[in-house]
Design an enzyme around this catalytic site. Structure first.
Site, PDB file in Angstrom:
ATOM      1  N   GLY A   1       0.815  -1.208   0.000  1.00  0.00           N
ATOM      2  CA  GLY A   1       0.000   0.000   0.000  1.00  0.00           C
ATOM      3  C   GLY A   1       0.847   1.256   0.000  1.00  0.00           C
ATOM      4  O   GLY A   1       1.924   1.323  -0.604  1.00  0.00           O
ATOM      5  N   SER A   2       0.371   2.256   0.723  1.00  0.00           N
ATOM      6  CA  SER A   2       0.998   3.580   0.648  1.00  0.00           C
ATOM      7  C   SER A   2       2.382   3.644   1.270  1.00  0.00           C
ATOM      8  O   SER A   2       3.103   4.620   1.047  1.00  0.00           O
ATOM      9  CB  SER A   2       0.081   4.606   1.312  1.00  0.00           C
ATOM     10  OG  SER A   2      -1.104   4.768   0.554  1.00  0.00           O
ATOM     11  N   THR A   3       2.792   2.631   2.051  1.00  0.00           N
ATOM     12  CA  THR A   3       4.164   2.658   2.564  1.00  0.00           C
ATOM     13  C   THR A   3       5.166   2.567   1.420  1.00  0.00           C
ATOM     14  O   THR A   3       6.301   3.037   1.542  1.00  0.00           O
ATOM     15  CB  THR A   3       4.413   1.514   3.562  1.00  0.00           C
ATOM     16  OG1 THR A   3       4.146   0.259   2.928  1.00  0.00           O
ATOM     17  CG2 THR A   3       3.526   1.667   4.789  1.00  0.00           C
TER      18      THR A   3
ATOM     19  N   LYS B   1       5.075   4.221  -1.178  1.00  0.00           N
ATOM     20  CA  LYS B   1       5.262   5.558  -1.751  1.00  0.00           C
ATOM     21  C   LYS B   1       6.625   6.156  -1.389  1.00  0.00           C
ATOM     22  O   LYS B   1       7.115   7.049  -2.088  1.00  0.00           O
ATOM     23  CB  LYS B   1       4.138   6.482  -1.294  1.00  0.00           C
ATOM     24  CG  LYS B   1       2.776   6.108  -1.874  1.00  0.00           C
ATOM     25  CD  LYS B   1       1.636   6.914  -1.275  1.00  0.00           C
ATOM     26  CE  LYS B   1       0.287   6.484  -1.834  1.00  0.00           C
ATOM     27  NZ  LYS B   1      -0.855   7.181  -1.186  1.00  0.00           N
TER      28      LYS B   1
END
Length: 492
Positions: A215-217, A219
Site C-alpha cells: 500500500g501507501s508505505t 510511496k
C-alpha cells in the site's frame, strides 16, 4: 596334504580380501547413502542423544532440553515459546527443524566442524561435540512490546537497527508454542494437524515469509525513485498532477482518501498520502528507474538470508503505464514482507544505505568460546544520501502534522509513513494496515531503530483499520523501547 592346506589358505585369503573390499565399499562409497536412509534409526538416536545448544536473547536462553527417557532421549523445550517462535522456529524429532533451529542446526546439534578443538576432530573421534549456542540480535523488551501490541491479531512486526542491520524484533501473530512439536507420538501428531489446519496459520513466520501489498508505505520507494531520477527537484513544488487522475490508457479513475491532492507537491502527497500524485510520479519516473530503485531497496531479491531464508518481495519488471501507476502506490502485483518494509525505513534513516539485516550476533561453543561473529556488511545503496535526507524531512512531517501523528514520541525525532493496502477479489477484502517508521533520540547522532508493522484484522471495518490507527501505535511502542535501551546503554 600340504597342497590342500595351501589351497585352503589361498581360499581364506581371497575371502578375507573380498571381505575387506566389501567393508571398504560400504564405509567409503555407501556410508552417506546409508546415513541418509530413513530406515536408519541410529542417526536419529545419535542426533537426539544429547541436549541441543541454546538460542539466546539478551544473553538468556529461550530454549532448553528435557530428558524424555525415550530412545530419542532429549526433547526441545521453549521459554516463552509463542513470543520467540518467529525467531527460533521448532526442532521436532518428528517434523524436523525450521527458522534458526534449522539455519543454525550444525552449531546447535554439535556437528559443525567449527566447534571442534582441532581440524578433522569429528572424523577422527567419530563422536559428537556438545551443541553450541546461538546468540541473537533480538532485544527482549522490544520483542515483548511488539507482541503485546499485536495482541493476537493477525499481523507482524520487524524492527532493525539502521546503522548495523541488527534485527531487534521479529514478531508474528497469532503464534504458537514450538514445544508441542518437540517429541514423538499421537500428541505431537495431533498438535501438528491442529496447527496446520488452523485458518490463522500460527506457524507462518509472517515477518519474513509472508508478502503483502504494501500500500501507501511503498510511496517512500516511489518518492526516492522520483527524486533520484530528477523527476522531482523541489519536494514542495506543485506536481501538476490532477485529481481526479485517470489511469493511463484506461477510463479508470484513481481515488484519494485525502483531500487537497490536486496539483499537490510531493511533500503534501507523502504527508497526507495522495494516491494520485504518487501514481503520476511513478509513471513520469518510468518503468526502468522504478524497477532499478525497487531493486536497490531489496525487492526482487530471492537470495536474502538472515540466516533463515526470506520470501522475495516483488515489483514487476514488465508493466503497462496503468499497472505501473498502481504499483507505484503499492498495489497491483507489488508485494513485500514486513522485514522488507523495515529495510525501506532503515534506508531512509541510514542516509540511503541498507546494512545487511541479520538475526545472529555470534555463535559459541557450549563453554562460551566464540566460534563465529556476524560483522556489519552493506546490502544495498537504495538512494543518494541527499535523497534520503529529503525523505527524512518528509517522513518527520508526516508524523508531526500528517497521517502518522499516533507514532509521535515526545523528545525524539520520528519519521513515518502510513499505508492501507487493498486486496482480495475486486479489492473487497479487509484492507491491511501498515506503518513504517524510524526514531532518533534528541541527543543521538543516528536513528536507533527502523520498524515496519502490518495488521490484517478480519474483524475490522474499512473505517476502523488504517496504518495510522491500527499499526502506528504498535510501532510507537517498539520504538519507545528501542530509545529506552539506547539511553540505558549510554548511561552504562
Amino acid at each position: 596334504m600340504i597342497r590342500y592346506i595351501r589351497r585352503a589358505a589361498a581360499l581364506c585369503l581371497v575371502l578375507l580380501v573380498a571381505l575387506l573390499v566389501n567393508a571398504a565399499r560400504v564405509m567409503v562409497f555407501e556410508a552417506d547413502e546409508l546415513d541418509d536412509n530413513p530406515a536408519n534409526r541410529r542417526i536419529a538416536i545419535t542426533r537426539w542423544g544429547q541436549p541441543r545448544g541454546e538460542i539466546l536473547v539478551d544473553g538468556r536462553p529461550v530454549t532448553g532440553s528435557r530428558d524424555s527417557g525415550q530412545q530419542l532421549r532429549w526433547e526441545r523445550t521453549y521459554t516463552q515459546g509463542p513470543l520467540y517462535a518467529p525467531v527460533t522456529g521448532y526442532a521436532s524429532q518428528t517434523y524436523g527443524t525450521t527458522l534458526l533451529e534449522h539455519a543454525e542446526d550444525p552449531v546447535l546439534s554439535g556437528t559443525d566442524p567449527m566447534l571442534a578443538p582441532l581440524p578433522l576432530w569429528n572424523d577422527v573421534s567419530r563422536g559428537r561435540l556438545p551443541g553450541g549456542d546461538v546468540v541473537t540480535t533480538v532485544r527482549a523488551r522490544m520483542q515483548e512490546a511488539a507482541y503485546r501490541g499485536l495482541d493476537g491479531k493477525r499481523g507482524a512486526v520487524a524492527a532493525i537497527e539502521p546503522s548495523s542491520g541488527r534485527i531487534l524484533a521479529l514478531v508474528s501473530s497469532p503464534s504458537y508454542d514450538p514445544g508441542v512439536l518437540s517429541g514423538t507420538g499421537p500428541a505431537v501428531a495431533d498438535a501438528w494437524r491442529r496447527l496446520n489446519t488452523s485458518p490463522n496459520q500460527p506457524m507462518l513466520a509472517r515477518a519474513i515469509r509472508q508478502t503483502y501489498p504494501p500500500g501507501s508505505t511503498f510511496k517512500i520507494v516511489t518518492a526516492a525513485a522520483a527524486l533520484d531520477a530528477g523527476v522531482v527537484t523541489d519536494p514542495d513544488a506543485p506536481t501538476d498532477i490532477p485529481d481526479p487522475f485517470v489511469l493511463p490508457g484506461t477510463r479508470q479513475v484513481l481515488p484519494n482518501e485525502a483531500t487537497g491532492c490536486a496539483n499537490a507537491s510531493l511533500a503534501y502527497a507523502l504527508q497526507w498520502s495522495c494516491n494520485t500524485v504518487m501514481a503520476g510520479l511513478g509513471v513520469r519516473t518510468g518503468l526502468a528507474d522504478m524497477v532499478a530503485t525497487a531493486g536497490n531497496f531489496g525487492f526482487n531479491d530471492p537470495g536474502l538470508r538472515i540466516p533463515s531464508w526470506v520470501a522475495k518481495s516483488n515489483f514487476d519488471t514488465a508493466m503497462s503505464d496503468d499497472q505501473l501507476a498502481l504499483s507505484a502506490i503499492g498495489q497491483f502485483d507489488t508485494t513485500a514482507t514486513p522485514l522488507q518494509m523495515a529495510m525501506v525505513a532503515a534506508a531512509v534513516a541510514n542516509n540511503g544505505e541498507i546494512a545487511r539485516p541479520h538475526l545472529v550476533e555470534r555463535t559459541t561453543t557450549a563453554s562460551g568460546t566464540t566460534v563465529d561473529t556476524t560483522g556489519r556488511r552493506s546490502y544495498r545503496q537504495a538512494m543518494r544520501p541527499s535523497t534520503a535526507t529529503r525523505l527524512q524531512e518528509l517522513m518527520v512531517r508526516a508524523v508531526e502534522e500528517g497521517t502518522g501523528t499516533n507514532a509521535a514520541i515526545p523528545g525524539a525525532r520520528v519519521g513515518g509513513k502510513t499505508g492501507t493496502a487493498q486486496h482480495g477479489l475486486g479489492n473487497t477484502g479487509t484492507p491491511y494496515a501498515w506503518f513504517i517508521a524510524w526514531a532518533q533520540a534528541a541527543d543521538s547522532a543516528q536513528p536507533a531503530v527502523a520498524v515496519a508493522v502490518v495488521v490484517e484484522d478480519a474483524e475490522a471495518s474499512r473505517t476502523d483499520i488504517s496504518g495510522g490507527g491500527s499499526a502506528a501505535p504498535i510501532a510507537k511502542a517498539v520504538m519507545e523501547e528501542a530509545l529506552r535501551l539506547e539511553a540505558e546503554a549510554r548511561r552504562g
